[in-house]
Design an enzyme around this catalytic site. Structure first.
Site, short mmCIF file in Angstrom:
data_model
loop_
_atom_site.label_atom_id
_atom_site.label_comp_id
_atom_site.label_asym_id
_atom_site.label_seq_id
_atom_site.Cartn_x
_atom_site.Cartn_y
_atom_site.Cartn_z
N GLU A 37 0.81 -1.21 0.00
CA GLU A 37 0.00 0.00 0.00
C GLU A 37 0.85 1.27 0.00
OE1 GLU A 37 -2.99 0.38 -0.70
OE2 GLU A 37 -3.67 -1.69 -0.58
N TYR A 118 -6.29 7.10 3.72
CA TYR A 118 -6.40 6.05 2.71
C TYR A 118 -5.71 4.76 3.16
CZ TYR A 118 -5.29 2.91 -0.92
OH TYR A 118 -5.16 1.74 -1.59
N ASP A 136 -9.52 6.93 -2.72
CA ASP A 136 -8.35 7.34 -3.47
C ASP A 136 -8.82 7.90 -4.81
OD1 ASP A 136 -9.16 5.12 -4.86
OD2 ASP A 136 -7.14 4.44 -5.31
#
Length: 337
Positions: A37, A118, A136
């Site tokens: 991520e 996020y 996002d």
DNA sequence: AACGCGGGGCT
DNA sequence: AGCCCAGCGTT
């Protein structure tokens, strides 16, 4: 929106069938999911894959990452961009060592260095199955189109509303997969310029498509103009080593990376010949770098001769590596020089 | 809220 | 020549 359950079902069935096979898909280790991520922040999947594989091989868990020299981490990150991510990664790994484990709740994850809304939602949902919706660029595009919403997605209020909408849409029985499904749709079907509506599993729920306005959404505030800059990098050899300087702690950009000298640094440098030029654009700057080999009488303070082939302890900036490539190419066309 | 931060691929 | 990308931290 009406028929949210049907929307979820259509999207998840599509995802189960059409999702891309990616190295971090089907992984359950929160550490690996976290690394993926962070790397995926503002960075395309294709660029991330090789970095992800190398990084996990070098640092298989947060303890290994916490113990590593920063130089080694930056070296593995070189070329991926946004280098504060690499430093924050290590900072967070050390936080985890303090905690004794990878944190398992949203707030604790959100408190780690380099993790914002996020990434906290992504890790919480994918690694721990917690019901937090991600927002996002992909999700904003999908939601703006589904709702035929022409608000500026750069605006804070708009984002807040979209975050709420995403949370409402979230399938709470499969939060991690639902989040990934929306992003996957944005990345492969609901494309920015040319959405592939004929292949879209949720086209029946898309109000922008109904209105024929899918190409006009989302609306995004205009950004800064690009600035063009011309500069020169000098290659000053001593055997196999080249003269360079290291960006220190005070540097806001590329901290810790090695750079080549420029004529302004070296008043007494004599240019021998040019070996070429290259273009390099970062954020809103567009550089044209000239590369020249030069000689100096005495090594100036703050500069060191480093070996480009032993990059392990001297992370080279991308411009340095491009300049070295110019030199190599030049040597190939003019052998014996 | 606005800005800086990398780099590359696509249109 | 822009635009966009599984954003975050600082001011």
């Amino acid at each position: 929106m009406k028929k949210i359950p049907a929307f979820r079902k259509a999207l998840l069935e599509w995802y189960d069938k059409h999702k891309r096979e990616l190295p971090w898909r089907g992984v359950s280790d929160p550490y690996a999911i976290w690394i993926s991520e962070i790397m995926l922040q503002q960075t395309r999947v294709a660029a991330v894959i090789p970095y992800y594989e190398r990084f996990l091989a070098a640092f298989p868990d947060f303890r290994a990452l916490a113990q590593a020299p920063e130089e080694a981490v930056l070296h593995l990150w070189a070329g991926l961009g946004y280098y504060s991510r690499a430093r924050n990664l290590q900072k967070a790994a050390r936080q985890m060592v303090e905690m004794g484990e990878f944190p398992g709740g949203y707030e604790a994850i959100r408190g780690l260095a380099g993790i914002g809304d996020y990434t906290a939602a992504a890790v919480a949902s994918i690694a721990f199955g917690l019901p937090h919706a991600v927002l996002d660029g992909n999700v904003m595009r999908v939601l703006a189109r589904v709702g035929n919403d022409a608000s500026d997605i750069a605006n804070g209020q708009t984002r807040k509303r979209l975050q709420g909408l995403a949370q409402e849409m979230l399938d709470r029985s499969r939060p991690g997969e639902f989040n990934q499904a929306v992003m996957e749709l944005g990345a492969t079907v609901c494309l920015p310029k040319q959405p592939l509506c004929a292949q879209c599993p949720v086209v029946a729920y898309c109000q922008a498509r109904t209105a024929g306005r899918e190409r006009e959404l989302p609306v995004k505030g205009r950004r800064n103009n690009t600035v063009k800059v011309e500069r020169t990098l000098l290659l000053i050899w001593k055997g196999e080593d080249v003269l360079a300087w290291k960006r220190g702690e005070e540097s806001s950009q590329l901290r810790g990376f090695w750079e080549l000298p420029e004529p302004e640094h070296l008043a007494g440098a004599q240019v021998v010949h040019s070996v070429g030029e290259f273009r390099h654009s970062i954020t809103n700057h567009q550089f044209l770098f000239h590369v020249a080999e030069a000689r100096i009488l005495r090594k100036p303070k703050g500069f060191y001769y480093v070996s480009p082939s032993h990059e392990g302890d001297t992370p080279l900036s991308t411009t340095t590596r491009k300049a070295l490539a110019c030199s190599k190419k030049w040597r190939k066309s003019f052998p014996g020089s």
